[in-house]
Write a protein that holds these residues in place. Structure first.
Motif: not given
Lengths: 340, 340
Positions: B60-61, B317
């Motif tokens: 996600q990051c 996140w």
């Protein structure tokens, strides 16, 4: 005595100055104020105090006595020198003064000079006043029952709620409670005292900035009480005062948790802060502006400022006291007085 | 899983890391810690947390998962990877995790990982621990009755008095009281709690500085209570604790009035401060060290540090959380652990 002064000086607003405790740094700060060019450019200071003390302090500290002097009697009869001036308040003990020593006589002279400066302000003969530091113990020995300038000036002028503000280029903080024990702070807070501090700070900042200011109101408890987990003053006292202020159309944020309120991005957003107790405001204030801070009493019928330090008996009459805060106090007093 | 690592890695001290609330910034901070060169140069981090969560957060990051992973079972059977590693604590809800949302399940996973890291420290399998931020409400929903890490670790380790210290290059402050209402602070202060804070701070600073530190103990009340005029805790509680510390030969000043205690010349004189309540220490601390501050729990049988911020659900996140404080927490934990 200087006799020949530019006529334009007479157009500058007169500023009252009380000499403070003569055994402290007040006399030398008054002398420096009288010869300060930035001050002389915007006002005509009138120092209420013993001319003999000022002359002795000048000799001791190697400073000049640049000002005209008129006796209190001449002043009361309407004399009004064109430039900076000393209003000579006679004091029998001037010759026996011991710098750095607390005494009833010094307390009496300090109190007399505050009363004279306040009277001049109430009569409209000066536009604002600056008070040099006094010593609480000397005031008490002199039989004065006031804790300090603020209480004394509030009573002399019949003011309602007053509020202490500390101001500098970097920060302005208004204190809901001041010189009380931490254990007494929570009981002293009510929505009225918080609302009064918001109102008085907003009024002062509006004049200083010339526009609607943005105000940050701090919480009493750490993390703002974390939703009531530790303390309910935020919900019960501070919140309603903020809501009322917003209802008046003012720009007020809070209650804001104190520990992050003074980070640079917050300071850039806010024109001033309302703090709940002395050190909540004074710790960050002194970190940002130690020598240039000015103490302002909000809520009086006239403008009153003072330097952000005490009598400094340990260095009194040595000429070592920094005039920075005293000069800033004069400049801010004139500015606030003109905007009134 | 990377298999080939330099043998010298195995000589570095192991550092335990708990993942924190998985819905907060903990997972991404752990990932950044695992790939940080300054951290990898001095220790072998072991992150206790769900490997599935870390993999999802990495995706996600846009971060990499650079570390070895071993199952909790393998770790408990004695596995000890040579380099940075994830100790995979399985968590049934990993696939349903909603970043930025408080949940009982997240609270349970966070608490489980703290217990595992603490157990590793108590067993001597890690030299010190760093805890990523947890959310108090999630912990509470999970049925944990602890207010936070400090209380939980104190109980898990059977510690006596513990004390929260905030440390950075600029300032170190030890808090006598922490997350309580201002109205409760005066009653919570006693000479023993002040003396314990002095002792624990002196012990930590002695190790950090390698010499006898100079400590400043603040007053509770403004101006130090002005000789008893507003508050007597200075005479009754704080003074005796300072006298006892001096009796042990330690270099301790105070009670010092809080508003001038953090001016530059004072900070240069003192290695650390003992403060009476949260904001007395945290206002100046955060002004001087916002992103690099580290929270240290003094008084535990092992070294524990954590970053100086919360779960930051609003940016969790996204990869935007600054790893600065987490990295500093790891570096300080290793330093303090080595000096123990």
């Amino acid at each position: 005595m200087k006799k020949h002064r530019c006529n334009k000086d007479a157009d500058l607003p007169p500023l009252g100055v009380s000499i403070g405790d003569p055994a402290g740094v007040g006399p030398e700060l008054c002398l420096r104020l009288l010869s300060d060019r930035s001050v002389a450019g915007i006002c005509r200071p009138r120092v209420f105090g013993s001319a003999a003390v000022l002359a002795a302090a000048a000799a001791q500290c190697g400073l000049e006595v640049p000002a005209d002097a008129v006796s209190l009697k001449e002043w009361e009869d309407g004399a009004d020198p064109a430039g900076p001036a000393v209003i000579d308040v006679s004091w029998a003990d001037a010759a026996h003064l011991q710098p750095g020593v607390v005494s009833a006589s010094c307390g009496r002279h300090a109190a007399a000079c505050i009363r004279l400066a306040a009277a001049a302000a109430l009569a409209g003969r000066v536009r604002a006043i600056v008070t040099a530091p006094i010593h609480k113990a000397a005031l008490s020995l002199a039989g004065e029952r006031f804790a300090g300038h603020t209480e004394m000036l509030a009573q002399l002028s019949g003011a309602g709620r007053v509020c202490m503000m500390m101001a500098s280029e970097e920060l302005a903080v208004a204190l809901v409670t001041t010189h009380v024990a931490i254990s007494e702070v929570p009981a002293l807070l009510d929505s009225e005292s918080v609302a009064a501090a918001i109102r008085l700070l907003r009024d002062a900042l509006l004049r200083m900035k010339g526009r609607e200011p943005v105000i940050c109101v701090l919480s009493l408890n750490p993390h703002g009480g974390e939703g009531g987990l530790f303390g309910d003053e935020e919900r019960r006292v501070i919140g309603p005062a903020i809501a009322a202020a917003r209802g008046s159309g003012w720009r007020v944020d809070g209650p804001v948790p104190p520990d992050t309120a003074f980070l640079p991005d917050r300071r850039a957003r806010y024109d001033g802060y309302v703090v709940m107790y002395h050190d909540q405001g004074l710790i960050p204030f002194k970190m940002l502006a130690f020598e240039s801070g000015v103490n302002v009493t909000l809520g009086l019928p006239f403008v009153r400022t003072s330097p952000d330090h005490g009598t400094a008996f340990d260095i009194a009459w040595t000429g070592r006291a920094s005039p920075e805060s005293m000069v800033q106090a004069a400049l801010l007093a004139v500015r606030l007085g003109a905007l009134r």
